[in-house]
Write an enzyme that holds these catalytic residues in place. Structure first.
Site, PDB file in Angstrom:
ATOM      1  N   CYS A  74       0.836  -1.201   0.000  1.00 22.31           N
ATOM      2  CA  CYS A  74       0.000   0.000   0.000  1.00 22.31           C
ATOM      3  C   CYS A  74       0.875   1.257   0.000  1.00 22.31           C
ATOM      4  CB  CYS A  74      -0.883   0.025   1.232  1.00 22.31           C
ATOM      5  SG  CYS A  74      -1.826  -1.482   1.457  1.00 22.31           S
TER       6      CYS A  74
ATOM      7  N   TRP B 274      -3.393  -2.123  -1.575  1.00 23.24           N
ATOM      8  CA  TRP B 274      -3.253  -3.440  -2.200  1.00 23.24           C
ATOM      9  C   TRP B 274      -3.796  -4.406  -1.167  1.00 23.24           C
ATOM     10  CZ3 TRP B 274      -0.841  -8.126  -1.184  1.00 23.24           C
ATOM     11  CH2 TRP B 274      -0.726  -9.010  -2.258  1.00 23.24           C
TER      12      TRP B 274
ATOM     13  N   LYS C  41       4.097  -3.013  -6.924  1.00 23.86           N
ATOM     14  CA  LYS C  41       5.518  -2.859  -7.218  1.00 23.86           C
ATOM     15  C   LYS C  41       6.407  -3.378  -6.099  1.00 23.86           C
ATOM     16  CE  LYS C  41       8.982  -1.363  -9.641  1.00 23.86           C
ATOM     17  NZ  LYS C  41       9.356  -2.250 -10.770  1.00 23.86           N
TER      18      LYS C  41
ATOM     19  N   ASN D  38       0.052   0.247   6.183  1.00 20.91           N
ATOM     20  CA  ASN D  38       0.649  -0.660   5.200  1.00 20.91           C
ATOM     21  C   ASN D  38       1.290  -1.775   6.002  1.00 20.91           C
ATOM     22  OD1 ASN D  38       2.016  -1.865   3.060  1.00 20.91           O
ATOM     23  ND2 ASN D  38       3.694  -0.374   3.104  1.00 20.91           N
TER      24      ASN D  38
ATOM     25  N   GLU E 255       3.102 -11.488 -16.449  1.00 20.27           N
ATOM     26  CA  GLU E 255       2.626 -10.474 -15.499  1.00 20.27           C
ATOM     27  C   GLU E 255       1.918  -9.302 -16.162  1.00 20.27           C
ATOM     28  OE1 GLU E 255       5.452  -8.513 -12.855  1.00 20.27           O
ATOM     29  OE2 GLU E 255       7.016  -8.669 -14.342  1.00 20.27           O
TER      30      GLU E 255
ATOM     31  N   LYS F 278       7.895 -11.721 -17.596  1.00 19.86           N
ATOM     32  CA  LYS F 278       7.447 -10.417 -18.122  1.00 19.86           C
ATOM     33  C   LYS F 278       6.127 -10.587 -18.848  1.00 19.86           C
ATOM     34  CE  LYS F 278       9.098  -8.162 -16.339  1.00 19.86           C
ATOM     35  NZ  LYS F 278      10.157  -8.412 -15.397  1.00 19.86           N
TER      36      LYS F 278
ATOM     37  N   GLU G  69      12.971 -14.940 -17.296  1.00 25.57           N
ATOM     38  CA  GLU G  69      12.594 -13.529 -17.178  1.00 25.57           C
ATOM     39  C   GLU G  69      11.620 -13.138 -18.305  1.00 25.57           C
ATOM     40  OE1 GLU G  69      12.513 -11.388 -15.052  1.00 25.57           O
ATOM     41  OE2 GLU G  69      12.488  -9.432 -15.981  1.00 25.57           O
TER      42      GLU G  69
HETATM   43  C1  AGP Z   1       9.108  -8.097 -11.622  1.00 24.80           C
HETATM   44  O1  AGP Z   1       8.664  -7.753 -12.873  1.00 24.80           O
HETATM   45  C2  AGP Z   1       8.102  -8.238 -10.589  1.00 24.80           C
HETATM   46  N1  AGP Z   1       7.150  -7.218 -10.564  1.00 24.80           N
HETATM   47  C3  AGP Z   1       8.533  -8.838  -9.265  1.00 24.80           C
HETATM   48  O2  AGP Z   1       8.833 -10.182  -9.542  1.00 24.80           O
HETATM   49  C4  AGP Z   1       9.707  -8.214  -8.476  1.00 24.80           C
HETATM   50  O3  AGP Z   1      10.905  -8.404  -9.165  1.00 24.80           O
HETATM   51  C5  AGP Z   1       9.766  -8.869  -7.075  1.00 24.80           C
HETATM   52  O4  AGP Z   1       8.591  -8.593  -6.382  1.00 24.80           O
HETATM   53  C6  AGP Z   1      10.972  -8.458  -6.274  1.00 24.80           C
HETATM   54  O5  AGP Z   1      10.946  -7.095  -5.969  1.00 24.80           O
HETATM   55  P1  AGP Z   1      12.225  -6.330  -5.476  1.00 24.80           P
HETATM   56  O6  AGP Z   1      13.250  -6.424  -6.553  1.00 24.80           O
HETATM   57  O7  AGP Z   1      11.767  -4.944  -5.235  1.00 24.80           O
HETATM   58  O8  AGP Z   1      12.693  -7.029  -4.227  1.00 24.80           O
END
Ligand code: AGP
Length: 612
Positions: free
Chosen positions: A2, A73, A607, A99, A492, A489, A485
């Site tokens: 959040c 979230w 994020k 949060n 997601e 991508k 990867e």
């Molecule tokens: C990546 O595209 C994702 N959104 C996710 O897997 C991200 O890499 C993961 O949550 C780790 O986050 P961080 O690098 O901020 O620790």
């Protein structure tokens, strides 16, 4: 997860809260709300985006120079108007945004219910705000003391900001496990989950530490104490963040901007660290712990998601070049597995946000067991860099798109630098080889710029495959993590099911999926396994699969076999992921755009994942 924002000062709070929430929306975007004090306490909250909240409050009296805001979230309870924050205590006096997760919310709720409290939402937040309310009323305490005592009963993670309808002259904030930053202006304070909503108002910030409570007063005083009731001195730090870094800069989406930023962001990750003329790699951030790395029995990399995949590239690099034993662990599994960790281990956490709950917990465990803990993080001043013994910032600049792109290439760049420095120190590669790799690494930014020129061609390929239901990504060696990867991508942001596999593993299962409808992205740039990759492509074709091959510039052989080829410039195999990942980012992006998906805020994601 959040996003939290708060303001107290002389200006109208409402526009500051709304623009702050927009900046923080990448952290969570299923509902949003604000609370203001102007005469009385006014709370407005709505399921949906911050724009839905804006439409909802249009025409309302939004005056007031103190306020809090939240973008959610969902953890406890579905995203609806009632579960949205801010939450109000039963007395109607205290409102709070939160949060994190209160893990013992059920027994706390039970206790409060027995004392006559009724709950309107399904959230753990409403339990905590009522616990504070209850404690305050029981002994007629001031709010700060009630907050402190309540937090001593809480198990879990929290970043909270609290406002008292009867006291428009102070905000109270506290954190444990979830981040909070205080911005210090002239006779005004800002508070937020990260610095993005603050930087347009002030560059002076104080990072709150775990188990600290801050009182932000209208008279300009900031006081911090621990939940154990000890006064805490604080130091003001200056933000390096620039406001332009948080804008789309003419691009349709942050993700596309961030993909295109990579020639520069990779250069920034190397800046001041790679000296080609002298053949030097200098990593000031870990210089005091470098010898620990040299002597390490093994390196354990802990991370989640894309950062974990960067860790896998790191495993190939460190083993291949520096001849160090490496284990790459999902932080969430590592922390609960009772892992064997010794003082001779070096644990490296990789994280864009520096706030990922599982990665933080894995590091805490490793630190408690005596290991040296290092960090590779993007967000300066975030929790992981503050926990680790030392680390290397990736300096990729703010990454706003939920799908990680430039953070990944920056992490791989830093891992390449560490591997090269170690290989040189240990003498595991020759001086000539070392200099060749240093030279080639310095050329990567311009080679990325060259890869980006394939954008139009990739958009065309995306058109062909936008309606498929599945995708397979195959790679060998350094390109195996890239396959993972690429698949991550695509799934997601486009919601197409995609799997990444080591190419040779295909015949042990996934080959059963291949038919004329299955696109298979084959990373075919490795010179060391070239013939084997060609055999894998033939195996896919024999089952009528549709091959999109990423090849080295000038490859005529695969061009004649694959349905589509995307060329990348030739480079050292160890540096390939820095180039071969780029077309896969673009492919995912264009497919998602053509499918009408929300690129920067894909469904169900956030994020930074600050809950486990
Ligand atoms: C990546 O595209 C994702 N959104 C996710 O897997 C991200 O890499 C993961 O949550 C780790 O986050 P961080 O690098 O901020 O620790």
């Amino acid at each position: 997860m959040c996003g939290i924002v708060g303001y107290i000062g002389n200006r109208p709070a409402h526009p500051i809260l709304i623009s702050g929430l927009k900046r923080l929306e990448y952290r969570g975007y299923d509902s949003a709300g604000i609370a203001l004090i102007n005469g009385g306490l006014h709370i407005f909250k709505r399921a949906g985006k911050v724009s839905d909240l804006e439409a909802f409050i249009e025409g309302e009296d939004l005056t007031g120079t103190i306020g809090i805001g939240h973008t959610r979230w969902a953890t406890h309870g579905e995203p609806n108007d009632t579960n949205a924050h801010p939450h109000l205590s039963q007395s109607g006096n205290i409102t709070m945004i939160h949060n994190g997760i209160i893990e013992n919310y059920a027994p706390l709720k039970e206790g409060l219910t027995q004392r006559g409290y009724k709950f309107t939402s399904e959230t753990d937040t409403e339990v905590l705000v009522n616990l504070i309310d209850y404690i305050q009323q029981l002994d007629n305490l001031d709010l700060l003391e009630a907050v402190r005592l309540a937090l001593n009963q809480v198990v879990g993670a929290y970043a909270i900001v609290i406002m008292d309808r009867n006291d428009p002259n102070q905000l109270i904030a506290a954190r444990k496990g979830s981040p909070l930053v205080i911005g210090i202006g002239k006779d005004e304070f800002f508070i937020a989950s990260d610095a993005t909503p603050i930087v347009e108002h002030t560059k002076n910030v104080v990072y709150l530490n775990d188990e600290e409570i801050a009182v932000l007063s209208r008279n300009g005083e900031l006081n911090i104490k621990t939940i154990q009731n000890k006064e805490k001195p604080y130091s003001i730090q200056e933000l390096e963040l620039q406001i332009e870094m948080l804008e789309k800069g003419g691009y349709e989406h942050f993700m596309l901007k961030e993909i295109y930023e990579q020639p520069n962001s990779v250069l920034d990750s190397m800046r001041g660290r790679l000296n080609v003329k002298q053949g030097e790699v200098v990593l000031g951030g870990i210089k005091d712990y470098f010898q620990k790395l040299v002597n390490a029995d093994r390196v354990i990399i802990v991370a989640c998601g894309t950062s974990w995949i960067a860790g896998l590239v790191g495993e190939y690099l460190l083993e291949d070049l520096a001849r160090i034993n490496v284990e790459v662990e999902y932080a969430s599994e590592f922390r609960y597995r009772n892992p064997i960790i010794t003082e001779k281990d070096v644990v490296i956490a990789i994280s864009q946000s520096g706030e990922t709950a599982d990665t933080l917990a894995a590091l805490e465990l490793a630190k408690a067991k005596g290991a040296t803990i290092l960090g590779i993080c993007n967000v300066v001043g975030s929790s992981i860099p503050r926990l680790t013994h030392a680390g290397v910032y990736t300096h990729a600049g703010p990454e706003i798109g939920v799908a990680s792109t430039k953070a990944f290439t920056a992490q791989v760049t830093v891992l390449s630098l560490i591997s090269l420095a170690l290989a040189h120190k240990k003498g595991s590669i020759s001086e000539t080889r070392y200099r060749e790799l240093v030279q080639e690494l310095s050329l990567i930014p311009e080679k990325i710029a060259q890869v980006l020129k394939s954008d139009v061609q990739i958009k065309h390929i995306a058109q062909t495959f936008k309606d498929v239901r599945n995708f397979l990504y195959l790679g060998r060696g350094y390109n195996f993590p890239v396959a993972l990867e690429g698949a991550l991508k695509l799934k997601e942001i486009s919601y197409i099911h995609a799997e990444g596999y080591p190419a040779a593993e295909m015949k042990h299962g996934p080959i059963a999926l291949i038919d004329e409808e299955m696109p298979v992205v084959v990373l075919a740039t490795n010179m060391s396994a070239y013939d084997k990759i060609i055999s894998n492509i033939q195996e896919v074709k024999a089952r009528k699969g549709r091959v999109i091959a990423i090849v080295t510039e000038g490859d005529e052989v695969i061009k004649n076999i694959a349905e589509f080829t995307i060329e990348i410039p030739a480079t050292e195999e160890a540096l390939t992921p820095l180039l071969s990942s780029i077309p896969l980012q673009l492919l995912a992006y264009h497919i998602a755009v053509l499918r009408g998906c929300n690129i920067d805020q894909p469904r169900n994601l956030a994020k930074s994942v600050t809950v486990e």
